[in-house]
Design an enzyme around this catalytic site. Structure first.
Site, PDB file in Angstrom:
ATOM      1  N   THR A  12      48.894  90.761  43.598  1.00  0.00           N
ATOM      2  CA  THR A  12      49.456  89.829  44.572  1.00  0.00           C
ATOM      3  C   THR A  12      49.413  88.422  43.982  1.00  0.00           C
ATOM      4  O   THR A  12      48.546  88.088  43.187  1.00  0.00           O
ATOM      5  CB  THR A  12      48.684  89.872  45.899  1.00  0.00           C
ATOM      6  OG1 THR A  12      47.322  89.473  45.690  1.00  0.00           O
ATOM      7  CG2 THR A  12      48.719  91.265  46.504  1.00  0.00           C
ATOM      8  N   GLY A  13      50.367  87.604  44.395  1.00  0.00           N
ATOM      9  CA  GLY A  13      50.454  86.265  43.814  1.00  0.00           C
ATOM     10  C   GLY A  13      50.697  86.335  42.322  1.00  0.00           C
ATOM     11  O   GLY A  13      50.070  85.616  41.541  1.00  0.00           O
ATOM     12  N   GLY A  14      51.632  87.181  41.937  1.00  0.00           N
ATOM     13  CA  GLY A  14      51.835  87.454  40.516  1.00  0.00           C
ATOM     14  C   GLY A  14      52.961  86.686  39.858  1.00  0.00           C
ATOM     15  O   GLY A  14      53.412  87.066  38.775  1.00  0.00           O
ATOM     16  N   THR A  15      53.420  85.597  40.473  1.00  0.00           N
ATOM     17  CA  THR A  15      54.582  84.901  39.926  1.00  0.00           C
ATOM     18  C   THR A  15      54.227  83.804  38.937  1.00  0.00           C
ATOM     19  O   THR A  15      55.111  83.279  38.257  1.00  0.00           O
ATOM     20  CB  THR A  15      55.432  84.286  41.059  1.00  0.00           C
ATOM     21  OG1 THR A  15      54.629  83.351  41.799  1.00  0.00           O
ATOM     22  CG2 THR A  15      55.935  85.372  42.000  1.00  0.00           C
ATOM     23  N   SER A  16      52.962  83.424  38.846  1.00  0.00           N
ATOM     24  CA  SER A  16      52.566  82.391  37.895  1.00  0.00           C
ATOM     25  C   SER A  16      51.064  82.463  37.662  1.00  0.00           C
ATOM     26  O   SER A  16      50.352  83.263  38.296  1.00  0.00           O
ATOM     27  CB  SER A  16      52.937  80.988  38.412  1.00  0.00           C
ATOM     28  OG  SER A  16      52.171  80.654  39.550  1.00  0.00           O
ATOM     29  N   TYR A 150      37.463  75.668  51.491  1.00  0.00           N
ATOM     30  CA  TYR A 150      37.874  76.526  50.383  1.00  0.00           C
ATOM     31  C   TYR A 150      36.711  77.406  49.922  1.00  0.00           C
ATOM     32  O   TYR A 150      36.849  78.628  49.770  1.00  0.00           O
ATOM     33  CB  TYR A 150      38.365  75.646  49.236  1.00  0.00           C
ATOM     34  CG  TYR A 150      38.677  76.382  47.955  1.00  0.00           C
ATOM     35  CD1 TYR A 150      39.853  77.113  47.820  1.00  0.00           C
ATOM     36  CD2 TYR A 150      37.797  76.337  46.872  1.00  0.00           C
ATOM     37  CE1 TYR A 150      40.143  77.785  46.637  1.00  0.00           C
ATOM     38  CE2 TYR A 150      38.080  76.998  45.696  1.00  0.00           C
ATOM     39  CZ  TYR A 150      39.249  77.720  45.580  1.00  0.00           C
ATOM     40  OH  TYR A 150      39.528  78.382  44.411  1.00  0.00           O
TER      41      TYR A 150
END
Length: 250
Positions: A12-16, A150
């Site tokens: 997941t969140g694999g675009t950058s 966070y």
């Protein structure tokens, strides 16, 4: 190496950044890889850079309907999964007194809810003996001003790692987390000035910030058979930031 030949991995969140670097690493070692992202344009660009053994599914990891679509798409295309890297997350740094309820929900949704339900929704697809890695943060190991929200969300995700390692033991599914330190990613370069980067590097025993590829190497190890006896652990990938001081204190 072909440690992942015949395996299917979800990131997941694999675009950058760390997600994309991990996708490249697992592909290089023989895996077929599914990457997700909210931005269709960025997702398509990432998949194009990864090649024909990669597949992209657009969606928000904090949206349960999108996760249902992801799970059904993976099932229809691959039949199952061997690796899940719950990587999607967001940085959020502000004074404790400035955190609004809306910001609280945004950060917790992305950094905890998304992790929790990514694992829950894809667990029926995960093979017995498979592996899950959760992307935590070095911040959970330290008390640092401006990181209360966070760090708390990441600490919760980290504890989820240990709990799932115990709960999924009957299926021999290993669950670990990585806690990256200061890592050079596109988001880091956008948000942090060159001067601040130099200051950060000076605070790290390694004398530099890390690379997304260095995090990817640890994720690849944890999800491979070489880490068959590593379970319920958090691995700091921080160049010594948390546990070592680069300059004398006396």
């Amino acid at each position: 190496m072909t440690r992942f030949s015949g395996k299917v991995a979800l990131i997941t969140g694999g675009t950058s950044g760390m997600g994309l670097a991990t996708a490249h690493r697992l592909l290089a070692e023989g895996a077929r890889v599914v990457v997700t992202g909210r931005d269709r344009v960025r997702l398509d660009a990432a998949v194009a850079s990864l090649g024909d053994r990669a597949f992209g599914v657009a969606g928000d990891a904090a949206n349960l309907a999108d996760l249902d679509t992801l799970a059904s798409t993976v099932h229809d295309r691959y039949g199952g999964l061997d690796v899940v890297f719950a990587n999607a997350g967001v940085g959020a740094f502000q004074a404790f007194g400035d955190v609004t309820e809306a910001e609280f929900h945004r950060v917790v949704d992305i950094n905890l809810k998304a992790v929790f339900f990514t694992v829950q929704k894809t667990l029926p697809l995960l093979s017995d003996g498979g592996s899950i890695v959760i992307n935590a943060s070095f911040a959970l190991h330290r008390g640092t001003p401006g990181t209360a929200l966070y760090s708390a969300a990441k600490a919760a995700a980290h504890n989820l790692t240990r709990t799932l390692a115990a709960e999924l033991a009957p299926r021999r599914i290993r669950v670990n987390s990585v806690s990256p330190g200061t890592i050079d990613t596109p988001a880091f370069r956008t948000e942090v000035s060159a001067e601040a980067r130099a200051s950060l590097a000076a605070s790290i025993a390694a004398g530099r910030v890390g690379t997304a590829e260095e995090v990817a190497a640890v994720v690849a190890f944890l999800t491979s058979g070489e880490a068959s006896y590593v379970n319920g652990q958090d691995i700091l990938v921080d160049g010594g930031l948390v546990n070592s001081t680069p300059a004398p204190v006396l």
